[in-house]
Scaffold this motif. Sequence first.
Motif, PDB file in Angstrom:
ATOM      1  N   ASP A  45     -46.162  16.928  33.004  1.00  0.00           N
ATOM      2  CA  ASP A  45     -45.870  18.319  33.378  1.00  0.00           C
ATOM      3  C   ASP A  45     -44.430  18.677  33.050  1.00  0.00           C
ATOM      4  N   LEU A  46     -43.531  17.796  33.408  1.00  0.00           N
ATOM      5  CA  LEU A  46     -42.106  18.029  33.126  1.00  0.00           C
ATOM      6  C   LEU A  46     -41.868  18.112  31.614  1.00  0.00           C
ATOM      7  N   VAL A  47     -42.442  17.187  30.877  1.00  0.00           N
ATOM      8  CA  VAL A  47     -42.250  17.149  29.420  1.00  0.00           C
ATOM      9  C   VAL A  47     -42.834  18.417  28.784  1.00  0.00           C
ATOM     10  N   ASP A  48     -44.012  18.824  29.239  1.00  0.00           N
ATOM     11  CA  ASP A  48     -44.647  20.037  28.699  1.00  0.00           C
ATOM     12  C   ASP A  48     -43.741  21.249  28.911  1.00  0.00           C
ATOM     13  N   ASP A  49     -43.205  21.385  30.103  1.00  0.00           N
ATOM     14  CA  ASP A  49     -42.347  22.529  30.420  1.00  0.00           C
ATOM     15  C   ASP A  49     -41.081  22.503  29.557  1.00  0.00           C
ATOM     16  N   LEU A  50     -40.432  21.348  29.472  1.00  0.00           N
ATOM     17  CA  LEU A  50     -39.177  21.266  28.708  1.00  0.00           C
ATOM     18  C   LEU A  50     -39.429  21.507  27.215  1.00  0.00           C
ATOM     19  N   THR A  86     -46.981  10.991  25.468  1.00  0.00           N
ATOM     20  CA  THR A  86     -46.814  12.183  26.321  1.00  0.00           C
ATOM     21  C   THR A  86     -46.041  13.276  25.568  1.00  0.00           C
ATOM     22  N   LEU A  87     -45.005  12.862  24.894  1.00  0.00           N
ATOM     23  CA  LEU A  87     -44.191  13.802  24.117  1.00  0.00           C
ATOM     24  C   LEU A  87     -44.991  14.389  22.954  1.00  0.00           C
ATOM     25  N   LEU A  88     -45.774  13.546  22.293  1.00  0.00           N
ATOM     26  CA  LEU A  88     -46.574  14.018  21.153  1.00  0.00           C
ATOM     27  C   LEU A  88     -47.569  15.082  21.583  1.00  0.00           C
ATOM     28  N   GLU A  89     -48.178  14.898  22.749  1.00  0.00           N
ATOM     29  CA  GLU A  89     -49.134  15.903  23.214  1.00  0.00           C
ATOM     30  C   GLU A  89     -48.439  17.240  23.488  1.00  0.00           C
ATOM     31  N   ALA A  90     -47.210  17.172  23.992  1.00  0.00           N
ATOM     32  CA  ALA A  90     -46.475  18.418  24.287  1.00  0.00           C
ATOM     33  C   ALA A  90     -46.026  19.108  22.999  1.00  0.00           C
ATOM     34  N   VAL A  91     -45.500  18.375  22.036  1.00  0.00           N
ATOM     35  CA  VAL A  91     -45.054  19.039  20.792  1.00  0.00           C
ATOM     36  C   VAL A  91     -46.257  19.556  20.011  1.00  0.00           C
ATOM     37  N   ARG A  92     -47.374  18.874  20.150  1.00  0.00           N
ATOM     38  CA  ARG A  92     -48.601  19.346  19.496  1.00  0.00           C
ATOM     39  C   ARG A  92     -49.026  20.697  20.104  1.00  0.00           C
ATOM     40  N   LYS A  93     -49.035  20.762  21.432  1.00  0.00           N
ATOM     41  CA  LYS A  93     -49.470  21.980  22.132  1.00  0.00           C
ATOM     42  C   LYS A  93     -48.552  23.164  21.806  1.00  0.00           C
ATOM     43  N   HIS A  94     -47.245  22.920  21.772  1.00  0.00           N
ATOM     44  CA  HIS A  94     -46.291  24.021  21.613  1.00  0.00           C
ATOM     45  C   HIS A  94     -45.760  24.147  20.190  1.00  0.00           C
ATOM     46  N   ASP A  95     -46.279  23.331  19.263  1.00  0.00           N
ATOM     47  CA  ASP A  95     -45.862  23.358  17.859  1.00  0.00           C
ATOM     48  C   ASP A  95     -44.338  23.288  17.715  1.00  0.00           C
TER      49      ASP A  95
END
Length: 334
Positions: A63-68, A104-113
């Motif tokens: 959650d934190l990683v996604d937000d940042l 975890t980071l890869l999923e966030a950068v994937r979601k937010h491009d």
Amino acid sequence: MPSLLVTGGAGFIGSNFTHWVLDNTDATVTVLDAMTYAANEASLAQLPENRFQLVRGSVCDADLVDDLVSRHDAVVHFAAESHNDNSLAGPAPFIETNIVGTFTLLEAVRKHDVRLHHISTDEVYGDLGLNDPAKLTPQTRYNPSSPYSASKASSDLLVRAWVRSFGVQATISNCSNNYGPRQHVEKFIPRQITEILQGRRPKLYGDGLNVRDWIHVDDHNSAVWTILESGRIGETYLIGADGELSNKTVIQLILELMGQPTDAYDHVNDRPGHDLRYAIDATKLREELGWRPTYTNFRAGLAATIDWYRANESWWLPHKEATEAAYAAKGLCG
Ligand code: NAD
Ligand code: TDX
């Protein structure tokens, strides 16, 4: 003004990279760091409040990683458990931070491009023979030796898969051994400098003929910035500055620069599985992106690093006793 999320920015290379970016570019930096034993908040003291902030938390916190990630233009991913000796004594956090954290980071950068640069190590390739004329290239087969290097190899492969399967905008760099200010006293060069400063003798694993390819941390920083700006998405770049030296030679040079007899060191137990030699061929980075190292005189860079540890005892002294106690428990102190 681009905004960067720098994971692991309170550690050795991440903090030097943060200083480098704030000094040399107009980017802003948010550091995400779990503040493990390897972090040092003093490394980030007195940075400009309008361009820098520290967020305490883990790269495994989705959650934190996604937000940042959603609030930044690019991520530079340094966060890791980084010490081979610790990975031999207790591999679990290496699997968690280095593999699950990168996932975890890869999923966030994937979601937010969001653009990602993944920091890795030459150790993913395993070692070379001492007299082998070959150097490591981006084509060398992965062959990691330790739990640390296997976890970093795993993280690299995850990044490659997320690029290919999901179109993530990522690059990877694999760098050789860094030296310079703000490196934890568990690592080879700071350990020996601070042993001498405390009136003890440096400690060489085994026969000390193992070779490491040393690069000043600021040359690593400039290379990472070059790749972030001009690297081709999906590519791997090897970073090195032709700094091959045996551990024995480095210890002798430290002793000489600190005014001690060059034989005033002890041989201690060798590291299990100890890689013999690393050597980087950085032709791709030099020819494709035009990067060049600045710190080409190792003796001068080492002398400046010794001066830094002499002048910054308050930075390292609080970590020294626990580090040597941990080495004693591992049987790596003579
Ligand atoms: P370091 O141990 O000094 O710093 C690592 C930082 O990551 C610390 O501040 C720590 O608190 C943080 N961290 C650990 N777990 C975390 C988590 N779960 N979430 C967020 N932060 C966490 O390491 P270093 O030497 O600066 O290495 C940085 C990166 O560079 C690593 O990825 C390492 O594999 C790579 N690398 C290092 C070298 C070298 O010579 N030191 C060479 C090539 C590549
Ligand atoms: O007291 C010591 N005596 C000694 O002889 C220590 C701490 C190390 N050594 C040797 C082991 C290695 O051959 O010195 C060499 C360097 O040791 P480390 O500083 O532990 O580095 P290394 O294992 O080579 O890994 C480093 O470079 C690659 C970083 O810690 C990794 O994070 C990076 O990926």
